[in-house]
Design a protein around this motif. Structure first.
Motif, PDB file in Angstrom:
ATOM      1  N   LEU A 142       0.838  -1.260   0.164  1.00 43.55           N
ATOM      2  CA  LEU A 142       0.092  -0.031  -0.189  1.00 43.55           C
ATOM      3  C   LEU A 142       0.659   1.214  -0.093  1.00 43.55           C
ATOM      4  CD1 LEU A 142      -2.994  -0.162   2.353  1.00 43.55           C
ATOM      5  CD2 LEU A 142      -2.970   0.452   0.011  1.00 43.55           C
ATOM      6  N   THR A 143       1.905   1.157   0.726  1.00 40.10           N
ATOM      7  CA  THR A 143       2.764   2.300   0.817  1.00 40.10           C
ATOM      8  C   THR A 143       3.196   2.841  -0.383  1.00 40.10           C
ATOM      9  OG1 THR A 143       4.647   1.168   1.435  1.00 40.10           O
ATOM     10  CG2 THR A 143       3.376   2.101   3.275  1.00 40.10           C
ATOM     11  N   VAL A 144       3.651   1.689  -0.959  1.00 40.87           N
ATOM     12  CA  VAL A 144       4.264   2.006  -2.330  1.00 40.87           C
ATOM     13  C   VAL A 144       3.339   2.511  -3.288  1.00 40.87           C
ATOM     14  CG1 VAL A 144       5.511   0.924  -4.392  1.00 40.87           C
ATOM     15  CG2 VAL A 144       6.137   0.404  -2.217  1.00 40.87           C
ATOM     16  N   ALA A 145       2.056   1.805  -3.542  1.00 35.26           N
ATOM     17  CA  ALA A 145       1.007   2.132  -4.431  1.00 35.26           C
ATOM     18  C   ALA A 145       0.612   3.834  -4.127  1.00 35.26           C
ATOM     19  CB  ALA A 145      -0.113   1.158  -4.115  1.00 35.26           C
ATOM     20  N   SER A 171      12.693   0.458   8.419  1.00 37.50           N
ATOM     21  CA  SER A 171      13.651   0.774   7.383  1.00 37.50           C
ATOM     22  C   SER A 171      13.070   0.062   6.156  1.00 37.50           C
ATOM     23  CB  SER A 171      15.035   0.075   7.912  1.00 37.50           C
ATOM     24  OG  SER A 171      14.984  -0.795   9.188  1.00 37.50           O
ATOM     25  N   TYR A 172      13.371   0.655   5.187  1.00 35.14           N
ATOM     26  CA  TYR A 172      13.250   0.133   3.845  1.00 35.14           C
ATOM     27  C   TYR A 172      14.545  -0.493   3.262  1.00 35.14           C
ATOM     28  CZ  TYR A 172       8.758   2.671   4.243  1.00 35.14           C
ATOM     29  OH  TYR A 172       7.573   3.059   4.610  1.00 35.14           O
ATOM     30  N   ARG A 173      14.478  -1.605   2.598  1.00 35.32           N
ATOM     31  CA  ARG A 173      15.665  -1.893   1.673  1.00 35.32           C
ATOM     32  C   ARG A 173      15.388  -1.229   0.180  1.00 35.32           C
ATOM     33  NH1 ARG A 173      18.919  -5.204   3.623  1.00 35.32           N
ATOM     34  NH2 ARG A 173      19.895  -5.254   1.587  1.00 35.32           N
ATOM     35  N   ARG A 174      16.465  -0.633  -0.056  1.00 32.63           N
ATOM     36  CA  ARG A 174      16.604  -0.199  -1.293  1.00 32.63           C
ATOM     37  C   ARG A 174      17.779  -0.511  -2.054  1.00 32.63           C
ATOM     38  NH1 ARG A 174      16.274   5.774  -1.240  1.00 32.63           N
ATOM     39  NH2 ARG A 174      14.321   6.108  -0.633  1.00 32.63           N
ATOM     40  N   GLY A 175      17.406  -1.651  -2.800  1.00 28.40           N
ATOM     41  CA  GLY A 175      18.900  -2.229  -3.641  1.00 28.40           C
ATOM     42  C   GLY A 175      19.734  -2.876  -2.462  1.00 28.40           C
ATOM     43  N   PRO A 182      11.558  18.139   7.420  1.00 22.37           N
ATOM     44  CA  PRO A 182      12.185  18.147   6.086  1.00 22.37           C
ATOM     45  C   PRO A 182      11.566  16.925   5.242  1.00 22.37           C
ATOM     46  CG  PRO A 182      13.992  17.757   7.601  1.00 22.37           C
ATOM     47  CD  PRO A 182      12.935  17.697   8.289  1.00 22.37           C
ATOM     48  N   SER A 183      11.457  17.356   3.932  1.00 27.16           N
ATOM     49  CA  SER A 183      11.145  16.081   3.076  1.00 27.16           C
ATOM     50  C   SER A 183      11.874  15.123   3.170  1.00 27.16           C
ATOM     51  CB  SER A 183      11.008  17.014   1.633  1.00 27.16           C
ATOM     52  OG  SER A 183      10.802  16.099   0.767  1.00 27.16           O
ATOM     53  N   GLY A 184      11.366  14.016   3.177  1.00 27.97           N
ATOM     54  CA  GLY A 184      12.049  12.700   3.243  1.00 27.97           C
ATOM     55  C   GLY A 184      12.480  12.219   4.531  1.00 27.97           C
ATOM     56  N   SER A 185      11.705  13.038   5.721  1.00 27.67           N
ATOM     57  CA  SER A 185      12.311  12.656   6.988  1.00 27.67           C
ATOM     58  C   SER A 185      11.425  11.668   7.667  1.00 27.67           C
ATOM     59  CB  SER A 185      12.155  14.075   7.794  1.00 27.67           C
ATOM     60  OG  SER A 185      10.818  14.460   7.779  1.00 27.67           O
ATOM     61  N   GLY A 186      10.466  11.153   7.065  1.00 28.06           N
ATOM     62  CA  GLY A 186       9.646  10.019   7.369  1.00 28.06           C
ATOM     63  C   GLY A 186       8.442  10.326   7.939  1.00 28.06           C
ATOM     64  N   LYS A 187       7.718  11.558   7.803  1.00 24.70           N
ATOM     65  CA  LYS A 187       6.630  12.028   8.132  1.00 24.70           C
ATOM     66  C   LYS A 187       5.600  11.042   7.771  1.00 24.70           C
ATOM     67  CE  LYS A 187       7.084  16.255   6.598  1.00 24.70           C
ATOM     68  NZ  LYS A 187       8.047  15.799   5.655  1.00 24.70           N
ATOM     69  N   THR A 188       5.373  10.834   6.286  1.00 26.59           N
ATOM     70  CA  THR A 188       4.484   9.932   5.790  1.00 26.59           C
ATOM     71  C   THR A 188       4.503   8.578   6.089  1.00 26.59           C
ATOM     72  OG1 THR A 188       4.289  11.384   3.832  1.00 26.59           O
ATOM     73  CG2 THR A 188       3.454   9.046   3.501  1.00 26.59           C
ATOM     74  N   THR A 189       5.801   8.200   6.362  1.00 30.09           N
ATOM     75  CA  THR A 189       6.190   6.769   6.970  1.00 30.09           C
ATOM     76  C   THR A 189       5.211   6.639   8.295  1.00 30.09           C
ATOM     77  OG1 THR A 189       8.226   6.694   5.664  1.00 30.09           O
ATOM     78  CG2 THR A 189       7.943   5.026   7.411  1.00 30.09           C
ATOM     79  N   LEU A 190       5.544   7.529   9.197  1.00 29.99           N
ATOM     80  CA  LEU A 190       5.029   7.491  10.524  1.00 29.99           C
ATOM     81  C   LEU A 190       3.544   7.533  10.462  1.00 29.99           C
ATOM     82  CD1 LEU A 190       5.312   7.494  13.530  1.00 29.99           C
ATOM     83  CD2 LEU A 190       5.719   9.975  13.564  1.00 29.99           C
TER      84      LEU A 190
END
Ligand SMILES: Nc1ncnc2c1ncn2[C@@H]1O[C@H](COP(=O)(O)OP(=O)(O)O)[C@@H](O)[C@H]1O
Ligand SMILES: [Mg+2]
Lengths: 383, 227
Positions: free
Chosen positions: A376-379, B14-18, B43-51
């Motif tokens: 979902l997060t990716v989508a 954490s996310y794996r990216r490659g 700041p952008s990319g700081s993980g707000k959406t992730t939270l």
């Protein structure tokens, strides 16, 4: 569950795409329907052509080809006196001496076409009770009667084989004295003349076969016994129904070809259709993701996408059915030994609808996978 | 403790990216009281959406515990989480994410179709939330016929209609003009004050943050109290 109206309105997001999906599915379904109609039509005409009551005596060793078979002229006389259970009317027994002869007919305009000719005596009408002269009369010397579908099989206009028309066979002129019907059989594509005429034209002393009609199909062993006892006649015994069944097998490769051709064209259309479904669904990744965020499960979303595609494909199937009824139903298709009529019946219709259903289901899977498989997060963050 | 709508303890993501691993959130603790309106900046990319995704059960943490509205989310299967989400969390997106082929009314009705309810009751609830967000007479228009501010009102109504105790909003005013933004913020504050909703709102705009009871900054995986 998502409301059905969601699926319906999604269909109309892009009219051109909807048209492509419906059109593609209609094409596939139509091809499948045509193939089924051709196959069932050919099988039907061949199985209807042979009666279990009829026994064919053919030259031993010539079971593969009536035309090449040689049967002594006297066989009919001997058979009618020896075989019990031959059907009889007004003292005349149903025994028919026949010459089957394939040659080119020449028409008034000079065109030629290969025709299957059968030289017969009036007794033939006793052996084939479902055959009726529907116009004109049974032929006398110098005349022929033509099956009502013969023009179709020969690929000539119907007028070329009208009553009173003259045709030429091996330089000999013959007049069409009658037209006959033998519904649903290959006989309707033949041209029947007088046995004597055909004997002269084909330059033979023997006949091709003798056909006997039994009152009871169970009398077949008696007919077989007769052939075994009269070894001098060198006869082989065949049930007429078995003879045509073998022809069905013979035409198997032709039918397979029909399917392959239809299959190839359909495959193209299927890919096109799946492509448009893909184009219709795949860009909705984010919308699907948002719906999942609201609390809709992936199953519910898949069901809605299925509804949408199936609706489009079934519309195509319906369209194809209408076209099939208008364009295919009742059309006569010629093949090497006759012609048959396409029938768009329940069997064909059900196959068509089922095909449409299958298309919808299969076509939904790739784009649905594309929409529903990413986390979902990716989508949600996809562009 | 029981007064908290949100209780995060030692949460990492954490996310794996490659071949590399990104860890936007590291051993993060957060408590939000029931009825509190929290602004989240960073700041952008700081993980707000992730939270927000973790708080709303859209994503699950790599490590740590999340207790939201009294439920330990780690105990839920994916299917249970989906159901839980429909009852406990309303998600408001920056770009609204309304269904384009459905009217405002139908969009708001969507969450209610997930639970058994009479049509009459459903329609009354949809009408009342649409009244609450002040959409007025445009409820039968499709999203494309609405302004951004109106679309966000519809999205808020959709987030509210199933009466979840928690609303999360990801830059809800990020795409709106100042006037529309102010109205949306007023609405969110009203929902918190008058209707007791717990709200976590991500924003870039310090003025927007002023609408909240408390503001936290997310930086290098950690939350800092505003200066
Ligand atoms: N599904 C994901 N897969 C890989 N990396 C992700 C994923 N989601 C977020 N990230 C990464 O995590 C970090 C934080 O992203 P995000 O939470 O969107 O930040 P913000 O909302 O504060 O701008 C970014 O570096 C982003 O690239
Ligand atoms: Mg973000």
């Amino acid at each position: 569950m998502l409301p059905f109206s969601y699926a319906v309105r999604n269909l109309f997001r892009s009219r051109s795409r909807l048209l492509q999906t419906v059109g593609g599915s209609a094409l596939v379904v139509l091809l499948v329907m045509a193939s089924v109609a051709i196959n069932t039509g050919m099988t039907r005409v061949l199985s209807a052509s042979g009666s279990p009551h009829n026994v064919i005596f053919i030259g031993a060793g010539s079971e593969e080809s009536v035309q090449r078979s040689e049967v002594p002229d006297s066989s009919a006389e001997i058979a009618q006196a020896s075989i019990p259970g031959i059907s009889e009317k007004l003292g005349v027994r149903a025994v028919s001496s026949e010459i089957h002869y394939m040659n080119h007919l020449e028409f008034a305009d000079g065109s030629r076409a290969q025709a299957l000719l059968r030289g017969v005596t009036p007794q033939a009408l006793r052996v084939y009770p479902d055959l009726h002269v529907i116009e004109g009369t049974f032929p006398k010397a110098g005349e022929v009667m033509v099956g009502r579908l013969a023009w179709r099989k020969l690929g000539v206009p119907a007028e070329a084989l009208k009553l009173g028309v003259r045709v030429k066979l091996d330089g000999q002129s013959l007049t069409v004295s009658g037209i006959f019907a033998a519904p649903g059989t290959v006989l309707e594509s033949e041209i029947w003349g007088v046995l004597g005429d055909l004997r002269v034209l084909s330059k033979r002393e023997t006949v091709s076969c003798v056909v006997v009609r039994l009152d009871d199909p169970a009398g077949f062993p008696d007919a077989e016994l007769f052939a075994k006892q009269r070894l001098d006649l060198e006869l082989s015994t065949l049930r007429e129904s078995d003879y045509y069944f073998r022809l069905t097998q013979f035409f198997q490769p032709l039918r397979v070809m029909t399917w392959i051709t239809a299959g190839l064209i359909a495959a193209g259309a299927v890919l096109g259709g799946i492509n448009t479904l893909y184009a219709a669904i795949a860009p909705r990744v984010k919308e699907m993701a948002a719906l999942q965020a609201i609390g809709y499960g992936r199953g519910a979303l898949l069901a809605s996408l299925m509804q949408e595609s199936i609706l489009a494909c079934l519309t195509g199937a319906l369209l194809a059915s209408v076209v099939a009824v208008l364009l295919l139903d009742g059309v006569t298709v010629p093949f090497s030994i006759g012609a048959f009529t396409l029938e768009v019946g329940p069997e064909v219709a059900i196959t068509g609808i089922f095909t449409g259903l299958l298309l919808g289901v299969i076509g939904t899977l790739p784009p649905a996978y594309r929409c529903l498989s990413p986390p979902l997060t990716v989508a949600l963050r996809s562009a | 403790m029981n007064d908290n709508m949100i209780q995060c303890t030692g949460v990492s993501k954490s996310y794996r990216r490659g071949s590399t691993t990104v860890t936007p959130l590291e051993k993060l603790d957060l408590s939000v009281r029931r009825g509190e309106f929290l602004a989240l900046m960073g700041p952008s990319g700081s993980g707000k959406t992730t939270l927000l995704n973790l708080l709303s059960g859209i994503d699950s943490p790599t490590e740590g515990s999340l207790v939201i509205a009294g439920n330990e989310l780690a105990r839920f299967s994916r299917r249970e989480l989906t159901k839980w989400r429909s009852q406990h969390v309303g998600y408001i997106f920056q770009l609204y994410h309304l269904v384009p082929v459905l009217s405002a009314f139908e969009n708001v009705e969507l969450p209610l179709l997930l639970s058994p309810m009479s049509k009459k009751e459903r329609h009354e609830r949809v009408k009342s939330v649409l009244d609450l967000v002040g959409l007025g007479d445009r409820i039968h228009h499709t999203p494309s016929e609405l302004s951004g501010g109106q679309e966000q009102r519809v999205a808020i109504a959709r987030a509210l209609v199933a009466a979840p105790p928690l609303l999360v909003a990801d830059e809800p005013t990020g795409d709106l003009d100042r006037e529309s933004a102010r109205k949306i913020l007023d609405l969110l504050r009203q929902l918190s004050r008058e209707h007791g909703k717990t709200i976590v709102m991500v924003t870039h705009d310090p003025r927007a943050a002023e609408a909240a009871d408390r503001t936290l900054h997310l930086e290098k995986g950690q939350l800092l109290e505003a200066a």
